[in-house]
Scaffold this motif. Sequence first.
Motif, short mmCIF file in Angstrom:
data_model
loop_
_atom_site.label_atom_id
_atom_site.label_comp_id
_atom_site.label_asym_id
_atom_site.label_seq_id
_atom_site.Cartn_x
_atom_site.Cartn_y
_atom_site.Cartn_z
N SER A 119 0.82 -1.21 0.00
CA SER A 119 0.00 0.00 0.00
C SER A 119 0.86 1.26 0.00
O SER A 119 0.60 2.20 -0.76
N ARG A 161 2.48 1.79 -3.42
CA ARG A 161 1.54 2.29 -4.42
C ARG A 161 1.25 3.77 -4.21
O ARG A 161 1.12 4.53 -5.19
N GLN A 162 1.15 4.20 -2.98
CA GLN A 162 0.93 5.62 -2.71
C GLN A 162 2.10 6.46 -3.21
O GLN A 162 1.92 7.54 -3.77
N GLN A 181 1.85 6.64 -6.97
CA GLN A 181 0.76 7.52 -7.37
C GLN A 181 1.19 8.98 -7.23
O GLN A 181 0.90 9.81 -8.09
N TRP A 182 1.90 9.30 -6.16
CA TRP A 182 2.36 10.68 -5.95
C TRP A 182 3.36 11.08 -7.03
O TRP A 182 3.35 12.20 -7.52
N ARG A 183 4.20 10.14 -7.43
CA ARG A 183 5.18 10.45 -8.47
C ARG A 183 4.50 10.73 -9.80
O ARG A 183 4.88 11.63 -10.54
N ARG A 184 3.47 9.94 -10.13
CA ARG A 184 2.77 10.16 -11.40
C ARG A 184 2.04 11.50 -11.39
O ARG A 184 2.04 12.23 -12.38
N VAL A 185 1.42 11.85 -10.26
CA VAL A 185 0.70 13.12 -10.19
C VAL A 185 1.66 14.29 -10.26
O VAL A 185 1.43 15.29 -10.95
#
Length: 267
Positions: free
Chosen positions: A254, A257-258, A261-265
């Motif tokens: 988890s 994945r967070q 996700q932060w890197r993609r945003v």
Amino acid sequence: MQPVASPFVASTPVSLSQRRAAAYHEAGHCVAAWRRNWTINHVTIVPDIDDDGLHRGGHISVGQNNHDLPGCLIFTLAGPAAQRKAAPRSKVRQAGSADVDAASRLARIHSLTPEAARSLLRFAEQEAKALVNLSWVHVDTIAHALFAQDVLSGDQAAGILDGIQQKQTGAWQPSPHPTREALAAYEVSRTSQNKQINRRDVAAAVLDASLRRTVTGEPLSLDDPSMESEVVIRLGLRGFDADQSLAKYSNLISDQRQRMQWRRVSS
């Protein structure tokens, strides 16, 4: 072989600092004699004149022992050793000159060569220093008694030292041997403390499982139940609890994945 009566060279009138140095000086001799089971007649820091016409800050009278050369040397040098420890700024070299001269003379008399005499003297100096350090409570107590009373009889000195020894002996009590139940409880506690799982343990198990699956061609999905099961089994082989392993594995996935996700945003 007559132990030296510890002349302490001092100027008159004797100051408080000189009396204190003399008290520790004579206390060192006193404890050394007591350790050798010699008879102590008296010990004092009252200034007087010795046989050479020199002022001395005190002296000790002990029973004679003609067969204890190491004891005589250690006794003679214990005074300067105690004074040096308690009052290093006092004139130890001057105050203990008679002691050192007497010890050197004894060493030369009982040695065939100068080298042997020097070795014997070095041995006695080290032993006297060790005796003073190990018996510092005894030395300090006798010195305080001398500083307060000026003179101690042999019975008084021996009574003080014997009392300290009895208290120290009574204070030491051997610890009881632990029971089997206590040892088993300790082992369980130690094992549980050592087996607290962390992220590094889980990551290592995941890496091992991933490498094996890469070689065998099995699925590498972290959500695959078989992957979770393999990671938990690998951690179980290392002694970790299955529920804790699964919870730690889920938290690791988890968190990862967070971060992704932060890197993609952010990009």
